[in-house]
Design an enzyme around this catalytic site. Structure first.
Site, PDB file in Angstrom:
ATOM      1  N   ALA A  67       0.864  -1.174   0.000  1.00 11.01           N
ATOM      2  CA  ALA A  67       0.000   0.000   0.000  1.00 11.01           C
ATOM      3  C   ALA A  67       0.903   1.226   0.000  1.00 11.01           C
ATOM      4  O   ALA A  67       2.054   1.155   0.433  1.00 11.01           O
ATOM      5  CB  ALA A  67      -0.888  -0.009   1.246  1.00 11.01           C
ATOM      6  N   GLY A 113       0.598  -4.968   0.831  1.00  6.98           N
ATOM      7  CA  GLY A 113      -0.535  -5.019  -0.090  1.00  6.98           C
ATOM      8  C   GLY A 113      -0.200  -5.672  -1.423  1.00  6.98           C
ATOM      9  O   GLY A 113      -1.091  -6.185  -2.103  1.00  6.98           O
ATOM     10  N   GLU A 116      -0.531  -9.277  -0.778  1.00 12.35           N
ATOM     11  CA  GLU A 116      -1.976  -9.487  -0.585  1.00 12.35           C
ATOM     12  C   GLU A 116      -2.708  -9.503  -1.927  1.00 12.35           C
ATOM     13  O   GLU A 116      -3.635 -10.288  -2.129  1.00 12.35           O
ATOM     14  CB  GLU A 116      -2.526  -8.400   0.352  1.00 12.35           C
ATOM     15  CG  GLU A 116      -1.990  -8.567   1.774  1.00 12.35           C
ATOM     16  CD  GLU A 116      -2.373  -7.428   2.705  1.00 12.35           C
ATOM     17  OE1 GLU A 116      -2.021  -6.273   2.386  1.00 12.35           O
ATOM     18  OE2 GLU A 116      -3.011  -7.688   3.730  1.00 12.35           O
ATOM     19  N   GLU A 136       4.368  -5.301   7.375  1.00 16.59           N
ATOM     20  CA  GLU A 136       3.563  -4.251   8.036  1.00 16.59           C
ATOM     21  C   GLU A 136       3.985  -3.969   9.479  1.00 16.59           C
ATOM     22  O   GLU A 136       3.907  -2.830   9.934  1.00 16.59           O
ATOM     23  CB  GLU A 136       2.070  -4.599   7.984  1.00 16.59           C
ATOM     24  CG  GLU A 136       1.415  -4.340   6.634  1.00 16.59           C
ATOM     25  CD  GLU A 136       1.537  -5.504   5.662  1.00 16.59           C
ATOM     26  OE1 GLU A 136       2.333  -6.435   5.929  1.00 16.59           O
ATOM     27  OE2 GLU A 136       0.842  -5.477   4.635  1.00 16.59           O
TER      28      GLU A 136
HETATM   29  N1  CAA Z   1       4.575   3.299  -0.539  1.00 14.80           N
HETATM   30  C1  CAA Z   1       4.973   4.468  -1.069  1.00 14.80           C
HETATM   31  N2  CAA Z   1       6.131   4.617  -1.730  1.00 14.80           N
HETATM   32  C2  CAA Z   1       6.931   3.529  -1.869  1.00 14.80           C
HETATM   33  C3  CAA Z   1       6.573   2.278  -1.332  1.00 14.80           C
HETATM   34  C4  CAA Z   1       5.329   2.179  -0.646  1.00 14.80           C
HETATM   35  N3  CAA Z   1       4.889   1.031  -0.128  1.00 14.80           N
HETATM   36  N4  CAA Z   1       7.565   1.402  -1.597  1.00 14.80           N
HETATM   37  C5  CAA Z   1       8.493   2.067  -2.273  1.00 14.80           C
HETATM   38  N5  CAA Z   1       8.127   3.360  -2.448  1.00 14.80           N
HETATM   39  C6  CAA Z   1       8.865   4.440  -3.118  1.00 14.80           C
HETATM   40  C7  CAA Z   1      10.011   4.942  -2.273  1.00 14.80           C
HETATM   41  O1  CAA Z   1       9.544   5.849  -1.321  1.00 14.80           O
HETATM   42  C8  CAA Z   1      10.906   5.534  -3.318  1.00 14.80           C
HETATM   43  O2  CAA Z   1      10.394   6.788  -3.680  1.00 14.80           O
HETATM   44  P1  CAA Z   1      11.377   8.109  -3.657  1.00 14.80           P
HETATM   45  O3  CAA Z   1      12.416   7.787  -4.694  1.00 14.80           O
HETATM   46  O4  CAA Z   1      10.451   9.191  -4.035  1.00 14.80           O
HETATM   47  O5  CAA Z   1      11.933   8.175  -2.276  1.00 14.80           O
HETATM   48  C9  CAA Z   1      10.725   4.624  -4.516  1.00 14.80           C
HETATM   49  O6  CAA Z   1       9.490   3.931  -4.290  1.00 14.80           O
HETATM   50  C10 CAA Z   1      11.823   3.587  -4.648  1.00 14.80           C
HETATM   51  O7  CAA Z   1      11.922   2.861  -3.434  1.00 14.80           O
HETATM   52  P2  CAA Z   1      13.285   2.678  -2.611  1.00 14.80           P
HETATM   53  O8  CAA Z   1      14.211   3.821  -2.874  1.00 14.80           O
HETATM   54  O9  CAA Z   1      12.931   2.415  -1.180  1.00 14.80           O
HETATM   55  O10 CAA Z   1      13.885   1.368  -3.288  1.00 14.80           O
HETATM   56  P3  CAA Z   1      14.863   0.289  -2.615  1.00 14.80           P
HETATM   57  O11 CAA Z   1      15.335  -0.566  -3.726  1.00 14.80           O
HETATM   58  O12 CAA Z   1      15.867   0.970  -1.759  1.00 14.80           O
HETATM   59  O13 CAA Z   1      13.930  -0.579  -1.661  1.00 14.80           O
HETATM   60  C11 CAA Z   1      11.934  -1.796  -1.033  1.00 14.80           C
HETATM   61  C12 CAA Z   1      12.876  -1.355  -2.179  1.00 14.80           C
HETATM   62  C13 CAA Z   1      12.642  -2.787  -0.118  1.00 14.80           C
HETATM   63  C14 CAA Z   1      10.720  -2.464  -1.688  1.00 14.80           C
HETATM   64  C15 CAA Z   1      11.505  -0.554  -0.225  1.00 14.80           C
HETATM   65  O14 CAA Z   1      11.023   0.425  -1.114  1.00 14.80           O
HETATM   66  C16 CAA Z   1      10.430  -0.807   0.810  1.00 14.80           C
HETATM   67  O15 CAA Z   1      10.710  -1.343   1.861  1.00 14.80           O
HETATM   68  N6  CAA Z   1       9.175  -0.384   0.512  1.00 14.80           N
HETATM   69  C17 CAA Z   1       8.073  -0.464   1.452  1.00 14.80           C
HETATM   70  C18 CAA Z   1       7.604  -1.904   1.635  1.00 14.80           C
HETATM   71  C19 CAA Z   1       6.496  -1.963   2.651  1.00 14.80           C
HETATM   72  O16 CAA Z   1       6.675  -1.689   3.830  1.00 14.80           O
HETATM   73  N7  CAA Z   1       5.293  -2.353   2.206  1.00 14.80           N
HETATM   74  C20 CAA Z   1       4.146  -2.485   3.069  1.00 14.80           C
HETATM   75  C21 CAA Z   1       3.307  -1.252   2.962  1.00 14.80           C
HETATM   76  S1  CAA Z   1       2.040  -1.217   4.201  1.00 14.80           S
HETATM   77  C22 CAA Z   1       0.758  -2.106   3.565  1.00 14.80           C
HETATM   78  O17 CAA Z   1       0.847  -2.683   2.512  1.00 14.80           O
HETATM   79  C23 CAA Z   1      -0.489  -2.081   4.422  1.00 14.80           C
HETATM   80  C24 CAA Z   1      -1.544  -3.031   4.049  1.00 14.80           C
HETATM   81  O18 CAA Z   1      -1.413  -4.232   4.152  1.00 14.80           O
HETATM   82  C25 CAA Z   1      -2.863  -2.517   3.662  1.00 14.80           C
END
Ligand code: CAA
Length: 257
Positions: A67, A113, A116, A136
């Site tokens: 998400a 998500g 999911e 999460e």
């Molecule tokens: N939401 C918003 N933006 C996201 C994102 C997310 N889930 N995942 C990645 N991005 C964005 C980053 O913020 C970044 O944007 P900027 O360049 O503007 O900063 C861009 O995508 C590239 O990401 P990274 O620079 O972080 O890339 P990386 O290769 O260093 O890492 C990754 C990749 C490990 C996937 C890392 O991006 C990450 O950990 N992302 C979040 C994963 C996460 O926690 N997902 C769960 C979300 S909560 C959820 O899903 C709730 C639910 O169940 C309803």
């Protein structure tokens, strides 16, 4: 016909390849993208040009990184509950209950998500670089788009507990070993392989497949056997049943409409 801001839809030979396209955010699910997915599935259900749907992410790095964290970062409890409830109803349950088979082609990160979404699909194949997990709890949350319910069903309760508590990601190989994905192929082969499976499915009776989805989904509820009996019976009144059985007796391939 299918025009969306955050989705690329390509329909060919009755197969819809649907690419989630927010590469700048690793295809994270924001409201606009979720709305697009919801609208696509509503339209696809009644589109006779589509028999099978493949979901994938744009780019070579990510299926869906979850998400959109930036979008919900300042939500309160009520807004959080609405996010999960609306998302589940309009997107994730809709995919699971789609009349057309949905294959997730997991081409990289499938996190939160994103996993999911892959789990709401009817089955999953992955590329060798895929990484799948529910991180999460690292954000002070739990999965909200069905992850606590679908992961234990797919991989067992103990493995799901550990995965959600540790936030560890499964490699594609490990995901294959525990039944989270059905196949692992090289990334360059992923969409071809998904289309190959989809083509095979598209030649079988679509009405039978629709009933199969309904009956298999009912295995999660307590009336699964009743749903199977009812669907089984209904199919005897369908044209495809006549064609399929006559083709067998005439020793030829069936030609389903
Ligand atoms: N939401 C918003 N933006 C996201 C994102 C997310 N889930 N995942 C990645 N991005 C964005 C980053 O913020 C970044 O944007 P900027 O360049 O503007 O900063 C861009 O995508 C590239 O990401 P990274 O620079 O972080 O890339 P990386 O290769 O260093 O890492 C990754 C990749 C490990 C996937 C890392 O991006 C990450 O950990 N992302 C979040 C994963 C996460 O926690 N997902 C769960 C979300 S909560 C959820 O899903 C709730 C639910 O169940 C309803």
């Amino acid at each position: 016909e299918y025009n969306y801001n955050n989705l690329i839809v390509e329909v060919e030979n009755k197969i819809a390849l649907v690419t989630l396209n927010r590469p700048e955010a690793l295809n994270a699910l924001n409201k606009d993208l979720l709305d697009d997915i919801s609208n696509f599935f509503t339209n696809a259900d009644s589109d006779s040009d589509i028999r099978v749907i493949i979901l994938t992410g744009s780019g070579e790095k990510s299926f869906v990184a979850g998400a959109d964290i930036k979008e919900f970062a300042n939500f309160d409890g009520h807004q959080g509950e609405q996010l999960a409830a609306k998302g589940q109803e309009n997107v994730f349950d809709k995919i699971e209950n789609s009349k057309k088979p949905v294959i997730a082609a997991v081409n990289g990160f499938a996190l939160g998500g994103g996993l999911e979404l892959a789990m709401a699909s009817h089955f999953r194949i992955a590329s060798t670089n895929a990484k799948l997990g529910l991180p999460e709890v690292t954000l002070g949350l739990i999965p909200g788009y069905g992850g606590t319910q679908r992961l234990p069903k797919l991989i067992g309760k103990g493995r799901a507990m550990q995965a959600i508590m540790t936030a560890d990601m499964f490699t594609a190989e490990r995901a294959y070993e525990i039944g989270l994905v059905n196949e692992v192929v090289e990334q360059v082969e992923l969409i071809n392989r998904a289309k190959e499976i989809a083509t095979k499915i598209s030649k079988n009776s679509s009405v039978a497949i629709r009933h199969a989805i309904r009956a298999i989904n009912a295995s999660d509820k307590d009336n699964g056997f009743e749903v199977e009996i009812e669907s089984f019976g209904n199919l005897f009144d369908e044209e495809d049943f006549k064609e399929g059985t006559i083709a067998f007796i005439e020793k030829r391939k069936p030609n389903f409409k």
